[in-house]
Write an enzyme that holds these catalytic residues in place. Structure first.
Site, PDB file in Angstrom:
ATOM      1  N   LEU A   1       0.817  -1.209   0.000  1.00 32.01           N
ATOM      2  CA  LEU A   1       0.000   0.000   0.000  1.00 32.01           C
ATOM      3  C   LEU A   1       0.853   1.262   0.000  1.00 32.01           C
ATOM      4  CD1 LEU A   1      -2.762  -1.024   2.571  1.00 32.01           C
ATOM      5  CD2 LEU A   1      -2.912  -1.017   0.080  1.00 32.01           C
ATOM      6  N   GLY A   2       2.084   1.146   0.421  1.00 37.07           N
ATOM      7  CA  GLY A   2       2.965   2.311   0.448  1.00 37.07           C
ATOM      8  C   GLY A   2       4.227   1.988   1.221  1.00 37.07           C
TER       9      GLY A   2
ATOM     10  N   GLY B   1       7.801   4.031   3.163  1.00 36.73           N
ATOM     11  CA  GLY B   1       8.456   5.262   3.575  1.00 36.73           C
ATOM     12  C   GLY B   1       9.710   4.967   4.349  1.00 36.73           C
TER      13      GLY B   1
ATOM     14  N   GLY C   1       9.093   2.379   7.410  1.00 39.27           N
ATOM     15  CA  GLY C   1       8.724   1.011   7.084  1.00 39.27           C
ATOM     16  C   GLY C   1       7.809   0.953   5.884  1.00 39.27           C
ATOM     17  N   THR C   2       7.101  -0.173   5.754  1.00 37.98           N
ATOM     18  CA  THR C   2       6.214  -0.410   4.616  1.00 37.98           C
ATOM     19  C   THR C   2       4.837  -0.788   5.142  1.00 37.98           C
ATOM     20  OG1 THR C   2       8.079  -1.184   3.294  1.00 37.98           O
ATOM     21  CG2 THR C   2       5.892  -1.786   2.521  1.00 37.98           C
ATOM     22  N   VAL C   3       3.796  -0.386   4.413  1.00 35.49           N
ATOM     23  CA  VAL C   3       2.426  -0.749   4.756  1.00 35.49           C
ATOM     24  C   VAL C   3       1.925  -1.724   3.689  1.00 35.49           C
ATOM     25  CG1 VAL C   3       0.101   0.067   5.255  1.00 35.49           C
ATOM     26  CG2 VAL C   3       2.071   1.519   5.793  1.00 35.49           C
TER      27      VAL C   3
ATOM     28  N   LYS D   1       1.102  -2.342   9.003  1.00 30.37           N
ATOM     29  CA  LYS D   1       2.226  -1.402   8.987  1.00 30.37           C
ATOM     30  C   LYS D   1       3.427  -2.033   9.675  1.00 30.37           C
ATOM     31  CE  LYS D   1       3.535   3.341  10.191  1.00 30.37           C
ATOM     32  NZ  LYS D   1       3.067   4.651  10.674  1.00 30.37           N
TER      33      LYS D   1
ATOM     34  N   ASP E   1       1.400  15.500  13.778  1.00 33.70           N
ATOM     35  CA  ASP E   1       1.749  15.292  12.371  1.00 33.70           C
ATOM     36  C   ASP E   1       0.490  15.171  11.524  1.00 33.70           C
ATOM     37  OD1 ASP E   1       3.531  15.089  10.268  1.00 33.70           O
ATOM     38  OD2 ASP E   1       3.788  12.920  10.458  1.00 33.70           O
TER      39      ASP E   1
END
Length: 749
Positions: free
Chosen positions: A25-26, A28, A31-33, A47, A147
């Protein structure tokens, strides 16, 4: 959460805990989702945190990252499933820590605006009222989000959901009060957060107002650009509220006040936003545009569609490509060619098929010289807490990644391994490196103004110690810019007790006191004495700027004007303003290479200004074939790289060219179909054998052979990227390939 899905990569795990991974899903810096499913068929967003951030090699930093992950899980539970994604399961102690939440059927706000356009006023009011209730629930539990931004808000038919609590903290937590630190996303920070002081619940209100500005206009309140520029605008600049509906304007102006005590609380703000809603704010779905409803339904369907297989490893992909080339065109490709030909000219398709079959019967041609392959990356390092905005510095054998939430992360440029972490480092303060170490500046007072010191940081441990105290004037908001030959350049708001400068008319030196003024300030790195300051007379909203410090000059660009100063005295040697047609290009330049007594500017023409007086020494472009093809107003040149008296620069529509730095004569050119504005972002990196150019798309880097003058190979990234950059780490013999999410190391040849 819901987002656009991409295939799993070859090195993604197959399972985490009881969940089977389905798609990405994405990804960064942290980490990764993943989209994942349980054995019973429940779909979740899973996540993860990158394993090397929490490994034993990361030491105390790894323990801190695990703590952050656990706190994020706790904050996600506090907001509950009405205003957030329900926490299904979590294991912060796993080798790869993970958090499973419900898979929310709705787009992030930034994607919704990209697909549907800016939201109507009624939708924006309904969104704002619901987010106020969500934040109110957090604040009543003693937690601030810190955030809030468009990508952390998912839109569903039932209402928005707030996600990503990676830097959420209890109000009053001492992590928030360290002088000079800043955590969050610069474009949506509060002024107090950007200043490194405590971010209270009304700081979340400031961020919410920025989110609502984005929702109804498509742009953030403080624009884009480098983290330092954004932080400066947040603290001192006026918000850009162009396009905000008149009914929302006074309310958002009040929420974006620099003084926290003048902003409304979430309860008051909920009522004010709901006042302008026909039918009230209860039924969120009634206020959504049709296009947004359609996108939510589309995402619900996509989640259950079969996902494509995993992507092969680079080695497997290369082997498959070579195997395919050796076997010739597949029957599927041949039939596609035949079909296209048949439409155009009757029996041409049959002829094409027969020609290829005949060719298959011919003896294989003798192989030519083997074409070099792209080298395998030496390492890959995620950017922790960057969220698309971070700084990078090199020194010795180290690369320093400086982000708004991850601090300063020191990476061994030879191996990519994390060494030390400087928790007090911040994009607001900046950091620079040289052969002797890394340096930053920070205030010695809690107010962030007055006396500043230079700090040296050990990259192996992240520990910092006071190097020297700056004297001779007062500073606030100081950010380090450059260091060369003992002269330290900073950007700051300064009040000079004894400001010294040279009068332009009388040529005499003048000593005077000045008020607090935005300035560029130089200091002696040995004594700490402030040497000089130059007023930054640009708008307070935070101009576009860039600097370069060399042994013999300081170059400062503010918007479309470039100024050259004497490094020790600050005397202005010359000022050059770009012609009208080149002003936008100059205002975007970040690098100012010098060669043979000139500074080179990649504009419509490659322009060489004499460092002695600022006059144009030579230009290149007027008689070039590329100019005739692209027209007189097209920018023809990117930023050059300089080595051994030559400039290496991308020429739009042509390729990479080598130019004599003294006179501007083209010595050779390597024609390439990739040469265009996407390769203008930064200067190439020039090694002994290759010049490396960041080009964008799927092929992130192209290597040009310096002897054969042709593209030798391309380095292919795992997915398309619009802005990959290449930077040199000469000491370690590495080319850094930089994207918003990660940094990779390639061997410098």
């Amino acid at each position: 959460m819901a987002a656009s899905m991409t295939p799993l990569t070859h090195d993604d795990p197959h399972r985490l805990g009881p969940y089977r991974l389905v798609a990405r899903l994405g990804s960064g810096g942290m980490g990764t989702v993943y989209l994942a499913r349980s054995a019973g068929g429940r779909t979740v967003a899973l996540k993860t945190m990158h394993a090397d951030l929490v490994s034993g090699e990361a030491g105390t930093a790894g323990a801190e990252f695990r703590t952050r992950f656990r706190l994020e899980t706790d904050a996600a539970r506090v907001i509950g499933d009405r205003y957030g994604a329900e926490v299904v399961d979590a294991d912060p102690l796993a080798e790869t820590p993970w958090l499973a939440t419900e898979y929310v059927l709705g787009p992030p706000l930034d994607e919704a605006v990209a697909v549907c356009g800016p939201l109507p006023e009624t939708t924006t009011r309904a969104l704002g009222a619901a987010l106020c209730e969500a934040l109110g629930q957090l604040h009543r539990s003693g937690v601030v989000h810190r955030d809030l931004k468009p990508s952390n808000i998912l839109l569903t038919s039932a209402g928005p959901k707030v996600i990503d609590f990676g830097i959420a903290r209890a109000a009053g937590d001492d992590h928030l009060t360290r002088t000079g630190t800043a955590a969050g996303t610069p474009a949506f920070m509060s002024p107090e957060q950007a200043s490194g002081v405590e971010h209270t619940p009304v700081g979340d209100v400031f961020a919410l107002a920025g989110v609502l500005v984005f929702a109804c206009t498509g742009h953030g309140p403080f624009g884009g650009g480098q983290a330092a520029d954004l932080l400066y605008r947040v603290r001192y600049g006026e918000a850009d509220l162009s396009g905000v509906p008149a009914g929302l304007l006074p309310l958002l102006q009040r929420c974006l006040a620099k003084e926290p005590e003048t902003r409304p609380g979430t309860d008051e703000l909920t009522g004010l936003l709901a006042e302008g809603l026909p039918g009230g704010a209860d039924d969120f779905a009634d206020h959504l545009p049709d296009a947004l409803h359609a996108d939510i339904l589309r995402r619900a369907a996509v989640a259950w569609q079969p996902q494509p297989p995993r992507l092969p490893s680079p080695e497997q992909a290369a082997a498959e490509t070579e195997l395919g080339a050796a076997k010739g065109p597949s029957r599927r490709k041949v039939l596609a060619l035949a079909g296209a030909g048949a439409v155009a000219a009757g029996g041409a398709g049959v002829g094409a098929w027969a020609y290829l079959r005949d060719d298959e019967k011919k003896p294989a041609a003798k192989p030519g010289p083997k074409k070099p392959k792209a080298p395998k990356e030496l390492w890959t390092r995620p950017v922790v807490g960057g969220d698309g905005a971070f700084s990078l510095a090199t020194g010795g054998n180290y690369v320093m990644l400086l982000t708004s939430t991850g601090g300063g992360q020191f990476v061994d440029a030879r191996s990519g391994k994390l060494r030390g972490i400087d928790d007090l480092a911040s994009p607001l303060l900046g950091i620079i490196g040289d052969d002797s170490g890394f340096y930053s500046v920070s205030s010695k007072s809690a107010s962030g103004e007055g006396t500043y010191a230079v700090y040296a940081t050990d990259p192996e441990s992240g520990e910092r110690e006071e190097h020297l105290v700056l004297s001779g004037g007062e500073l606030k908001g100081a950010a380090i810019e450059g260091l060369e030959s003992g002269v330290l350049l900073m950007r700051a708001t300064a009040r000079w007790v004894t400001r010294v400068y040279r009068d332009k008319k009388t040529k005499k030196r003048v000593v005077e006191k000045t008020p607090w003024t935005p300035q560029f300030v130089a200091a002696d790195m040995e004594t700490g004495e402030l040497l000089w300051g130059v007023d930054n007379e640009s708008p307070d909203s935070g101009p576009s700027y860039a600097t370069a410090v060399t042994k013999n000059e300081v170059l400062i660009r503010v918007e479309s004007t470039l100024t050259c100063l004497e490094p020790r005295t600050g005397d202005v040697r010359w000022t050059w303003t770009a012609p009208k047609a080149d002003r936008d290009s100059l205002a975007g330049l970040q690098q100012f290479p010098t060669v043979a007594g000139h500074v080179l500017l990649g504009l419509r023409d490659l322009t060489a200004l004499r460092l002695s007086d600022g006059e144009v020494g030579w230009t290149l472009g007027k008689d070039r074939d590329a100019r005739a093809e692209l027209g007189p107003d097209t920018r023809l040149y990117g930023t050059p790289a300089v080595k051994d008296g030559k400039a290496y620069v991308v020429e739009n529509g042509n390729g990479l060219i080598a130019v004599d730095g003294a006179g501007g004569k083209v010595e050779w050119e390597a024609k390439a179909d990739w040469a265009g504005p996407q390769a203008f972002i930064v200067a190439p990196v020039v090694g002994k054998r290759y010049a490396y150019v960041g080009t964008g798309g799927r092929d992130w880097v192209r290597a040009v052979d310096l002897k054969e003058h042709r593209t030798a190979w391309s380095y292919r990234g795992p997915e398309d990227n619009e802005r990959p950059m290449v930077l040199e780490q000469e000491e370690a013999g590495v080319v850094l390939v930089v994207t918003a999410a990660e940094v990779r190391g390639l061997p410098l040849q």
